[in-house]
Design a protein around this motif. Structure first.
Motif, PDB file in Angstrom:
ATOM      1  N   VAL A  91      -5.522  -3.244  -1.197  1.00 45.41           N
ATOM      2  CA  VAL A  91      -6.559  -2.377  -0.623  1.00 45.41           C
ATOM      3  C   VAL A  91      -7.693  -2.196  -1.628  1.00 45.41           C
ATOM      4  CG1 VAL A  91      -7.080  -0.049   0.180  1.00 45.41           C
ATOM      5  CG2 VAL A  91      -4.975  -1.183   0.938  1.00 45.41           C
ATOM      6  N   LYS A 104      -6.941   2.542   5.427  1.00 45.41           N
ATOM      7  CA  LYS A 104      -5.611   1.912   5.469  1.00 45.41           C
ATOM      8  C   LYS A 104      -4.734   2.619   6.480  1.00 45.41           C
ATOM      9  CE  LYS A 104      -2.051  -0.612   4.228  1.00 45.41           C
ATOM     10  NZ  LYS A 104      -1.514  -0.915   5.560  1.00 45.41           N
ATOM     11  N   PHE A 120      -1.881   5.396  -1.398  1.00 43.56           N
ATOM     12  CA  PHE A 120      -2.998   4.780  -0.690  1.00 43.56           C
ATOM     13  C   PHE A 120      -4.236   5.675  -0.679  1.00 43.56           C
ATOM     14  CE2 PHE A 120       0.472   2.134   0.865  1.00 43.56           C
ATOM     15  CZ  PHE A 120      -0.115   0.884   0.782  1.00 43.56           C
ATOM     16  N   ALA A 124      -7.902   4.003  -1.018  1.00 39.09           N
ATOM     17  CA  ALA A 124      -8.621   3.848   0.248  1.00 39.09           C
ATOM     18  C   ALA A 124      -9.592   5.011   0.458  1.00 39.09           C
ATOM     19  CB  ALA A 124      -7.630   3.788   1.415  1.00 39.09           C
TER      20      ALA A 124
END
Length: 211
Positions: A91, A104, A120, A124
């Motif tokens: 990512v 994401k 994440f 992200a």
């Protein structure tokens, strides 16, 4: 007022219906196994039609560098949605390579699945929480199933986290109430058949979400 994304648009008429209803984001799917997959030329045309009227999202599933570059060049998206098994490192790499914001998608089935949120969220620009696909499903999303929204009670979620999975005009008010989220992503819930968006259902969804 909730932020709304209509994903999997594939025709000018249904794109116009989403824009007329007041969608904040419109999504174009680049995943050949999906009934919502659009060719690059179609995606380019639709994206140009939506430019300046809504944010444009390209949905990719575990794209390699060539697929990523082709999609970005053709569509000129405002946001890249990653809906595969991309790692946090991937990512971050996609975000760095394209210079574009990335959302994401994370599949949720149990409270334990929320453990990945922090990893994440660090790489992200925003997250999307979707139901994990049913066993044997061919698609990572767009299956029209929902997870137990009560799993999100007390969860520490980043601002702008989107909710997806099992949303339609009949369930959206309950979803907003039970999750406390203020951003929604709908695809199968505004279709008359897989991949066939219904302008009336799009309008009804937006009205129910904002009513």
């Amino acid at each position: 007022m909730p932020e709304i994304k209509i994903c999997g648009l594939s025709t000018p008429d249904t794109l116009d219906a989403a824009l007329a209803a007041g969608a904040d984001w419109v999504g174009f799917v680049r995943f050949p196994r999906s009934p919502r997959h659009v060719a690059l030329d179609t995606a380019r045309s639709l994206s140009h039609r939506a430019k300046g009227r809504a944010g444009r999202v390209v949905l990719l599933v575990d794209p390699d560098d060539d697929a990523l570059a082709a999609a970005v060049a053709a569509i000129g998206p405002d946001l890249i949605q990653l809906h595969g098994r991309e790692s946090a490192a991937r990512v971050a790499a996609i975000r760095a390579a394209t210079g574009l914001p990335v959302m994401k998608a994370l599949g949720i089935a149990t409270r334990a699945d929320l453990a990945r949120v922090a990893d994440f969220a660090a790489v992200a620009d925003r997250l999307l929480l979707d139901a994990k696909p049913p066993p044997g499903a061919a698609l990572p999303g767009g299956n029209g199933v929902r997870f137990d929204w009560d799993l999100l009670a007390g969860a520490d979620l980043p601002a702008g986290t989107m909710l997806s999975g099992g949303l339609c005009a009949d369930t959206v008010a309950e979803a907003l109430r039970r999750t406390g989220l203020t951003a929604l992503d709908v695809s199968s819930g505004v279709e008359s058949a897989p991949g066939i968006k219904d302008p009336a259902r799009i309008a009804a969804f937006v009205a129910a979400a904002r009513g």
